[in-house]
Design a protein around this motif. Structure first.
Motif, PDB file in Angstrom:
ATOM      1  N   MET A 317       0.976  -1.304   0.016  1.00  0.00           N
ATOM      2  CA  MET A 317      -0.219  -0.046  -0.549  1.00  0.00           C
ATOM      3  C   MET A 317       0.850   1.486   0.247  1.00  0.00           C
ATOM      4  O   MET A 317       1.868   1.152   0.406  1.00  0.00           O
ATOM      5  N   GLU A 319       1.285   3.279   2.167  1.00  0.00           N
ATOM      6  CA  GLU A 319       1.464   3.345   3.845  1.00  0.00           C
ATOM      7  C   GLU A 319       2.734   2.453   3.771  1.00  0.00           C
ATOM      8  O   GLU A 319       3.237   2.246   4.919  1.00  0.00           O
ATOM      9  N   ARG A 416     -11.113  -6.234   1.866  1.00  0.00           N
ATOM     10  CA  ARG A 416     -10.761  -4.934   2.879  1.00  0.00           C
ATOM     11  C   ARG A 416     -11.878  -4.777   4.498  1.00  0.00           C
ATOM     12  O   ARG A 416     -13.138  -5.591   3.844  1.00  0.00           O
TER      13      ARG A 416
END
Ligand code: ATP
Ligand code: MG
Length: 523
Positions: A317, A319, A416
């Motif tokens: 991701m 992040e 998710r």
């Protein structure tokens, strides 16, 4: 470049490559070629120009433009001045662009030729922007990049940069909410490009200076900026595509002898479905790396047949500075269960599957994927609470994705967490139901959501897009699915719509499909 000394920041990387590979080509863009030595000087000029404008170390500059060689000069030049690049997703609408430019507090905005009108329209909503600079002209009222850069000395400003200093601020894709500015440090980036020591590196991640990499994905995502920096780090030649265009990607294979590239599955589909794709010579292509969203099995099979290269799936991701898990070429064998997996953690990356209380789960059990490594971002810009919710005090980052690991350490991604449906106490992952729906010969695409239900808590709803000219009933769809997956996972109702809502990265926006059903209710 295995003999390169360990770097502590990316500005030194540029200096180093100028010494070791000075005359070699760093990249080419629409006929313009730049050597590593020229890149070093150009990035010095950019750094000096930013310093001369009064942009301070730690401040952000914003870039609203398509891929170009100038972007990489700005990115690395900014790093030499300790300034942080924040590239903006140009597919966003005016107010969304204004939100990001304003959010990062950039005093300078760089604008590509395609976005001059948009920049003019939103300029009054950007109180912090003191100067707008065009990258390829087109706006007489604003200075132009080349003149701005070349008015400065090519001497190295030698600003001291620490590994923990921020190198780039990349905004997340905004699939689950507003995009957040993920601050990635020099150390984060070096962790990505070095990926453990040489001995630990998987074969597909070893580069040679003969490699030619195509930067085909947009630079406002890690798959564009990170991939571009990866090539520079390895002293390879980069070919930069202004934007993703499937016919041009095929041209690049034919003309530039691309050996490595990264694409998202949606882009692979466009390239492989080009009628010309089966005639192109892919013999120089060594590896196609792909990821950022799930890949349908049929598409992967088609790509393996057509491109005839090594395939590497990547999971990560923004992040986590991109890839933390990879499925290597040797696991891309049809019929092998592992083809459904996203792969194993890269060297130096820790992975765990956590239950709702944050306790680690054993192999085979589904929970939230968490990770710890030097690739985890420094934090979200100006969002301390969101940062604290995402990264705990021990450094574990909660991905928000559900999945399980098998006993060999292979990670299987479900969905998710927020998209998981709980119906009658059972957990249902939309991707599994969507995959069953997509097996129907008349279904073009499908999304699955949970809607409020008095009896079950939530009920599974399918939102289906039919192939052109095809019609079937909801009952047909439900019966078809029931033969393939458990009864409790089978949709209770079906909506037919003309197209699925997607964000600019092509990810399905299940939240907007859910919204009308959940109005006024908590979820
Ligand atoms: P936002 O965080 O703003 O809601 P986003 O999560 O889509 O947006 P990105 O950082 O671009 O923004 O995407 C990371 C997400 O992409 C992961 O959390 C995961 O859900 C998905 N993803 C990445 N790689 C894969 C993969 N190989 N297979 C399936 N999903 C993937
Ligand atoms: Mg995310």
């Amino acid at each position: 470049m295995s003999d390169a000394p360990k770097l502590t920041n990316l500005a030194d990387m540029v200096r180093d490559r100028a010494k070791s590979r000075g005359n070699a080509l760093a990249y080419e863009f629409e006929g313009r070629q730049t050597s590593f030595a020229e890149f070093d000087v150009k990035t010095n000029r950019v750094a000096n120009a930013l310093i001369a404008m009064g942009v301070k170390k730690g401040q952000r500059i914003a870039y609203l433009g398509k891929n170009s060689d100038f972007y990489f000069e700005l990115l690395m030049g900014a790093m030499k001045a300790g300034v942080v690049m924040a590239p903006v997703n140009w597919r966003l609408a005016g107010p969304e662009v204004a939100f990001i430019v304003d959010d990062c507090k950039a005093p300078v905005l760089f604008v590509g030729p395609e976005f001059i009108t948009q920049a003019r329209n939103i300029s009054d909503k950007l109180p912090g922007v003191r100067t707008i600079i065009t990258t390829e002209g087109g706006a007489p009222e604003w200075p132009d990049f080349v003149a701005w850069r070349d008015a400065q000395s090519g001497d190295d400003p030698r600003v001291a940069i620490e590994p923990k200093d921020i190198a780039i601020q990349l905004y997340t894709s905004g699939t689950t909410g507003k995009p957040k500015g993920a601050m990635l440090s020099h150390a984060n980036f070096l962790n990505l490009v070095q990926s453990g020591n040489e001995a630990e590196k998987p074969e597909w991640n070893r580069w040679t200076t003969d490699d030619v990499s195509l930067v085909a994905m947009p630079i406002f995502h890690i798959g564009g900026s990170g991939w571009g920096v990866m090539g520079l780090y390895h002293g390879a030649r980069g070919v930069i595509a202004r934007e993703f265009d499937p016919t041009k990607v095929l041209d690049f294979f034919e003309q530039s002898g691309i050996t490595k590239l990264f694409m998202v599955p949606a882009a692979m589909q466009f390239v492989v479905r080009q009628p010309r794709a089966r005639q192109v010579d892919f013999s120089r292509l060594k590896y196609m790396l792909y990821g950022a969203s799930p890949i349908p099995a049929a598409l992967l099979k088609e790509c393996i047949e057509v491109f005839k290269c090594g395939f590497v799936q990547m999971y990560g991701m923004t992040e986590t500075t991109g890839t933390i898990v990879a499925l290597p070429p040797e696991d891309h064998i049809e019929g092998l269960d592992r083809m459904r997996s996203a792969g194993k953690a890269l060297p130096g990356i820790e992975l765990a599957i956590l239950d709702a209380d944050g306790k680690p789960l054993p192999p085979g059990e589904v929970g939230e994927i968490a990770t710890r490594s030097g690739s985890n971002m420094a934090g979200y810009w100006n969002l301390p609470e969101a940062t604290a919710r995402t990264i705990d005090s021990d450094g574990w980052l909660r991905t928000g994705d559900a999945g399980y690991m098998d006993s060999d350490g292979y990670l299987y991604i479900h969905d998710r967490i927020k998209d998981m449906i709980i119906s009658g106490g059972e957990n249902i992952y939309p991707a599994e139901v969507e995959s069953a729906l997509c097996d129907h010969p008349d279904v073009a695409e499908a999304a699955v959501i949970g809607i409020p239900d008095d009896k079950w808590g939530e009920a599974v709803k399918a939102v289906v897009v039919m192939k052109p000219g095809k019609t079937v009933t909801a009952t047909d769809i439900i019966n078809f699915t029931r033969e393939r997956i458990a009864g409790y996972k089978t949709p209770k109702s079906v909506d037919f719509i003309p197209a699925l809502p997607r964000n600019p990265s092509g990810k399905i926006l299940r939240r907007s499909l859910r919204e009308p059903y959940w109005a006024g209710k908590d979820r």
